[in-house]
Design a protein around this motif. Structure first.
Motif, PDB file in Angstrom:
ATOM      1  N   ILE A 123      79.194 -21.396 -13.128  1.00  0.00           N
ATOM      2  CA  ILE A 123      79.827 -21.837 -11.890  1.00  0.00           C
ATOM      3  C   ILE A 123      78.948 -22.934 -11.323  1.00  0.00           C
ATOM      4  O   ILE A 123      77.734 -22.753 -11.165  1.00  0.00           O
ATOM      5  CB  ILE A 123      79.963 -20.707 -10.861  1.00  0.00           C
ATOM      6  N   ASP A 124      79.545 -24.066 -11.046  1.00  0.00           N
ATOM      7  CA  ASP A 124      78.837 -25.143 -10.342  1.00  0.00           C
ATOM      8  C   ASP A 124      79.322 -25.129  -8.898  1.00  0.00           C
ATOM      9  O   ASP A 124      80.459 -25.509  -8.621  1.00  0.00           O
ATOM     10  CB  ASP A 124      79.131 -26.492 -10.981  1.00  0.00           C
ATOM     11  N   PRO A 125      78.475 -24.681  -7.959  1.00  0.00           N
ATOM     12  CA  PRO A 125      78.919 -24.637  -6.559  1.00  0.00           C
ATOM     13  C   PRO A 125      79.122 -26.017  -5.955  1.00  0.00           C
ATOM     14  O   PRO A 125      79.804 -26.152  -4.950  1.00  0.00           O
ATOM     15  CB  PRO A 125      77.786 -23.887  -5.851  1.00  0.00           C
ATOM     16  N   GLY A 126      78.540 -27.031  -6.605  1.00  0.00           N
ATOM     17  CA  GLY A 126      78.706 -28.403  -6.138  1.00  0.00           C
ATOM     18  C   GLY A 126      79.510 -29.220  -7.119  1.00  0.00           C
ATOM     19  O   GLY A 126      79.038 -30.239  -7.643  1.00  0.00           O
ATOM     20  N   TYR A 165      69.429 -25.144 -11.981  1.00  0.00           N
ATOM     21  CA  TYR A 165      70.317 -24.035 -12.336  1.00  0.00           C
ATOM     22  C   TYR A 165      69.584 -22.718 -12.186  1.00  0.00           C
ATOM     23  O   TYR A 165      68.356 -22.662 -12.108  1.00  0.00           O
ATOM     24  CB  TYR A 165      70.864 -24.201 -13.750  1.00  0.00           C
ATOM     25  N   GLU A 166      70.366 -21.665 -12.149  1.00  0.00           N
ATOM     26  CA  GLU A 166      69.847 -20.302 -12.085  1.00  0.00           C
ATOM     27  C   GLU A 166      70.503 -19.496 -13.203  1.00  0.00           C
ATOM     28  O   GLU A 166      71.736 -19.492 -13.317  1.00  0.00           O
ATOM     29  CB  GLU A 166      70.149 -19.680 -10.723  1.00  0.00           C
ATOM     30  N   LEU A 178      80.528 -20.025  -3.559  1.00  0.00           N
ATOM     31  CA  LEU A 178      80.050 -19.207  -4.667  1.00  0.00           C
ATOM     32  C   LEU A 178      80.145 -17.719  -4.376  1.00  0.00           C
ATOM     33  O   LEU A 178      80.574 -16.929  -5.228  1.00  0.00           O
ATOM     34  CB  LEU A 178      78.596 -19.590  -4.991  1.00  0.00           C
ATOM     35  N   THR A 179      79.756 -17.311  -3.210  1.00  0.00           N
ATOM     36  CA  THR A 179      79.713 -15.878  -2.893  1.00  0.00           C
ATOM     37  C   THR A 179      81.096 -15.244  -2.788  1.00  0.00           C
ATOM     38  O   THR A 179      81.201 -14.025  -2.651  1.00  0.00           O
ATOM     39  CB  THR A 179      78.924 -15.640  -1.603  1.00  0.00           C
ATOM     40  N   PHE A 208      69.504 -18.543  -5.714  1.00  0.00           N
ATOM     41  CA  PHE A 208      69.601 -19.950  -5.316  1.00  0.00           C
ATOM     42  C   PHE A 208      71.064 -20.380  -5.413  1.00  0.00           C
ATOM     43  O   PHE A 208      71.476 -21.019  -6.387  1.00  0.00           O
ATOM     44  CB  PHE A 208      68.728 -20.815  -6.225  1.00  0.00           C
ATOM     45  N   PRO A 209      71.885 -20.048  -4.434  1.00  0.00           N
ATOM     46  CA  PRO A 209      73.332 -20.272  -4.532  1.00  0.00           C
ATOM     47  C   PRO A 209      73.744 -21.737  -4.559  1.00  0.00           C
ATOM     48  O   PRO A 209      74.895 -22.039  -4.872  1.00  0.00           O
ATOM     49  CB  PRO A 209      73.880 -19.563  -3.287  1.00  0.00           C
ATOM     50  N   GLU A 210      72.826 -22.635  -4.252  1.00  0.00           N
ATOM     51  CA  GLU A 210      73.165 -24.059  -4.283  1.00  0.00           C
ATOM     52  C   GLU A 210      73.075 -24.629  -5.704  1.00  0.00           C
ATOM     53  O   GLU A 210      73.528 -25.748  -5.959  1.00  0.00           O
ATOM     54  CB  GLU A 210      72.242 -24.842  -3.347  1.00  0.00           C
ATOM     55  N   ARG A 211      72.495 -23.872  -6.635  1.00  0.00           N
ATOM     56  CA  ARG A 211      72.298 -24.348  -7.999  1.00  0.00           C
ATOM     57  C   ARG A 211      73.462 -23.950  -8.911  1.00  0.00           C
ATOM     58  O   ARG A 211      74.221 -23.029  -8.605  1.00  0.00           O
ATOM     59  CB  ARG A 211      70.999 -23.771  -8.583  1.00  0.00           C
TER      60      ARG A 211
END
Length: 233
Positions: free
Chosen positions: A75-78, A45-46, A4-5, A17-20
């Motif tokens: 963006i879905d990081p997962g 989500y964020e 994500l970053t 919360f970058p995992e969301r």
């Protein structure tokens, strides 16, 4: 983008919360659709405000996510296989979230086809026509002396409302006999008519089934929350 970053949008709106799932939006009818879907699914989500009144959608960082400079985008990081996935256009986002969560889009072919048909009806018809009606009726009322555009979009908006009203006879849901992404796409645009101050011009009192449907779906807890997700700042 491998994480994500790596994406430029995170420089404009750093994630807490970058995992969301990361939502970049503003509470317009199109933005509300996706916020309601995220609230309904319970997916973590964020939300990040992309203030279209301040042209945030025109920044290079947002254009890197959606080159069409429209909210919302996610963006879905997962994503599938654990890799990040970027999505814009509300229909695409809602289908993705439905498939990810396993909710609000039936798997049975006939029911799924019905839901997708009404989703595309909203995206290609109801949303654009009500949006153009609102523009010419409220926002551009003093910018033109020609009534052609206002009359054209008023007529088409009324036709579409008539289609929906007839379809909703004895129905609480637009497709598949259940609450789906099609309903989440439709009700925010019906709700926008009051913002446009267009109830009388569109004859909304003539569409009793539409009024009942809007009350039902706009009254859901997730719908109420979505009206201010993300906040306008």
């Amino acid at each position: 983008m491998t994480k994500l970053t790596d994406h430029p949008i995170t420089k404009l709106r750093p994630p807490e919360f970058p995992e969301r799932i990361q939502l970049y939006s503003f509470p317009t009818p199109n933005g509300i659709k996706v916020s309601a879907m995220l609230e309904e699914t319970g997916l973590p989500y964020e939300a990040h405000t992309i203030n279209i009144m301040q042209n945030d959608q025109m920044t290079p960082e947002f254009l890197a996510l959606n080159p069409n400079n429209k909210i919302p985008a996610i963006i879905d990081p997962g994503g599938p296989g654990g890799d990040p996935v970027e999505i814009f256009e509300t229909g695409a986002i809602m289908i993705y979230l439905a498939e990810k969560s396993g909710k609000f889009l039936p798997s049975a072919p006939q029911a799924k086809a019905e839901v997708l048909s009404w989703l595309m009806w909203q995206m290609g018809g109801l949303g654009p026509m009500l949006g153009q009606f609102g523009h010419f009726y409220k926002f551009a009322a003093d910018k033109t002396t020609d009534d052609y555009a206002k009359d054209r979009f008023t007529t088409e908006a009324k036709r579409l409302l008539g289609v929906l009203d007839e379809h909703l006879r004895a129905k609480d849901f637009v497709a598949a006999g259940q609450h789906t992404i099609a309903d989440m796409a439709i009700w925010p645009w019906l709700n926008a008519v009051s913002f446009y101050e267009g109830e009388e011009a569109l004859g909304m009192s003539d569409y009793g089934n539409v009024a009942r449907y809007l009350t039902l779906h706009a009254g859901r807890p997730a719908s109420k929350a979505a009206m201010n997700i993300p906040p306008r700042e």
